[in-house]
Write an enzyme that holds these catalytic residues in place. Structure first.
Site, short mmCIF file in Angstrom:
data_model
loop_
_atom_site.label_atom_id
_atom_site.label_comp_id
_atom_site.label_asym_id
_atom_site.label_seq_id
_atom_site.Cartn_x
_atom_site.Cartn_y
_atom_site.Cartn_z
N ASP A 138 -2.28 -16.39 3.11
CA ASP A 138 -2.83 -15.06 2.83
C ASP A 138 -2.12 -14.42 1.64
OD1 ASP A 138 -4.59 -12.98 3.06
OD2 ASP A 138 -3.39 -11.88 4.52
N HIS A 159 -6.89 -12.01 1.40
CA HIS A 159 -8.06 -11.34 1.95
C HIS A 159 -8.45 -10.10 1.15
CE1 HIS A 159 -4.95 -9.05 4.33
NE2 HIS A 159 -5.80 -8.07 4.14
N SER A 206 -3.07 -3.53 2.71
CA SER A 206 -2.96 -4.98 2.52
C SER A 206 -2.58 -5.34 1.10
CB SER A 206 -4.28 -5.66 2.84
OG SER A 206 -4.48 -5.72 4.22
#
Length: 458
Positions: A218, A185, A301
């Protein structure tokens, strides 16, 4: 990556591995800036049962506004700040599956910098230390020592789509060839011809290209263009040997503040988590995550979660959030519940992406319900689009499983829901032999099966 996707539903679980929990869609929607990756809210887990095909159909809601990992608006400091969207639904434990938001950050980067700068400009009285004092020496095993060794191999990633939208996230050096591991992402905005850059703490900045990305896991791998010859890959630990209570160190760019180090402990293992970026077109990611209370926010992230020795044990991907965040961005910050993809799984995925450019998922070949009954993962009567719930000739079929069977264990791991089963399956590789415990007509049975394989996210 955090797990802030609160108002969106997670897509049904496919017979193959589940959709990535913290992977935002390439086109941003909502506030979940991916750059600050692990902060997006998690969508509620849907009650519908996905068909045997993988991935399941896109979930109606996305990971959540202000999501961090890769929502519609980009995960980091967004280039074009979207207006906040109202949130609905929940972001908590659903059928033992934690719906978390991807840790992405949009507005955060600029605001964080502005607030910090404002404080610095107000003027202050400083007291200098005695120049003759001995220089402070820190042992290699201290947090400062670990951070000093790991920071030079951690990068801040900026991803921008063709229309100028994007955000920032984090990544770390995987090998001396210039491969950087991060969250899917985080780079989603740049998948279709966008722009990627990676900046090191010493100020060096490189253009980069996407080698491969896996939305379901992910995980993504990018490669530096004209990579320097002095890259030092971070040592990888063994996430299977991590214990609750072990110390953790997280490195990332929360709200755009690059090279930030936070600490905590492993507060839980094998936490079933489903996350997405909250966009209507995105799919969910599922993981059996390492849970940590180290502060993780949008922009973290894709960054490394280290153990006390400095070895990478996970990739920060999502956070649990109580609601919309401050600064009017719709983003939420850390409440001490962060989730990381175990490095043993991420390493396997990264190696596959470097080798072939495509992810490979393990599967049982059966469609299971995502209903949060808490009693197990029930094989549905029918798959998505009218397909068979149990794939003919697939692993589940060969093991004798049928529609209506309720899977309660995979090896020694208790299965209380479809998403939990999906996350556990994805911790394995195709070809692994597993023991399935299931109930049929009130009677308990066991069966051994060999996991099948599915290549690619489409």
């Amino acid at each position: 990556m955090s797990t802030e996707n609160e108002g969106n539903a997670v897509p049904p679980a496919p017979s193959a591995p589940p959709v990535p929990m913290a992977s935002p869609a390439a086109s941003p929607q909502g506030h979940a800036p991916e750059g600050n990756a692990p902060t997006a809210p998690l969508p509620p887990v849907p009650h519908a049962a996905p068909d045997g095909s993988w991935p399941p159909p896109p979930a109606t809601p996305a990971y959540g506004d202000g999501g961090a990992g890769g929502p519609g608006a980009g995960w980091g400091a967004s280039y074009q700040q979207p207006a906040p969207k109202p949130r609905s639904g929940r972001g908590g434990l659903v059928a033992a599956v934690l719906v978390a938001a991807l840790v992405a950050g949009g507005l955060g980067g600029g605001l964080g910098y502005t607030l910090a700068k404002d404080r610095d400009d107000r003027g202050s009285t400083t007291i200098s230390s005695d120049s003759s004092a001995a220089q402070v020496k820190r042992a290699p095993g201290t947090i400062a020592g670990v951070a000093a060794r790991a920071l030079p191999s951690t990068v801040t990633i900026e991803a921008e789509s063709n229309n100028g939208e994007g955000g920032t996230g984090t990544g770390f050096v995987f090998d001396t060839q210039g491969h950087i591991v991060t969250n899917n992402h985080v780079v989603a905005e740049a998948v279709d011809g966008g722009k990627l850059t990676a900046s090191f703490p010493n100020g060096r900045k490189y253009d980069a290209e996407i080698v491969g990305h896996a939305q379901g896991y992910d995980v993504a791998v990018i490669k530096l263009k004209n990579a320097p010859s002095d890259l030092k890959p971070l040592a990888l630990g063994d996430s299977d040997k991590v214990a609750v209570g072990d110390e953790t160190i997280a490195i990332g760019a929360p709200f755009g503040l690059s090279n930030t180090v936070t600490t905590g402990i492993i507060s839980a293992k094998n936490r079933p988590v489903a996350s997405s970026d909250g966009s209507s077109s995105s799919k969910a990611s599922y993981m059996s995550a390492l849970q940590t209370d180290a502060s993780i926010n949008p922009g973290n992230s894709g960054g490394p979660l280290l153990d006390a020795s400095g070895a990478v044990i996970g990739i920060n991907s999502a956070i649990q959030s109580t609601g919309s965040g401050g600064f009017g961005s719709g983003q939420s910050g850390s409440i001490g519940l962060g989730f990381a993809i175990p490095i043993n799984q991420a390493k396997y995925v990264a190696q596959q992406l470097i080798k072939t450019g495509k992810p490979v998922y393990a599967k049982i070949g059966a469609s299971v319900s995502l209903e949060d009954s808490g009693d197990g993962a029930q094989i549905t009567d029918q798959g998505t689009g009218g397909s068979a719930a149990v794939e003919s000739g697939g692993p589940a079929d060969k093991a004798g499983l049928k529609p209506g069977d309720v899977i309660t264990k995979l090896d020694d791991h208790v299965i209380d829901s479809g998403p939990t089963l999906i996350g556990e399956i994805w911790t394995h590789k195709p070809g692994d032999k597993v023991t399935i415990t299931y109930k049929r007509g009130g009677q308990e049975h066991t069966a051994q099966l060999t996991l099948g394989a599915r290549e690619g996210d489409s």
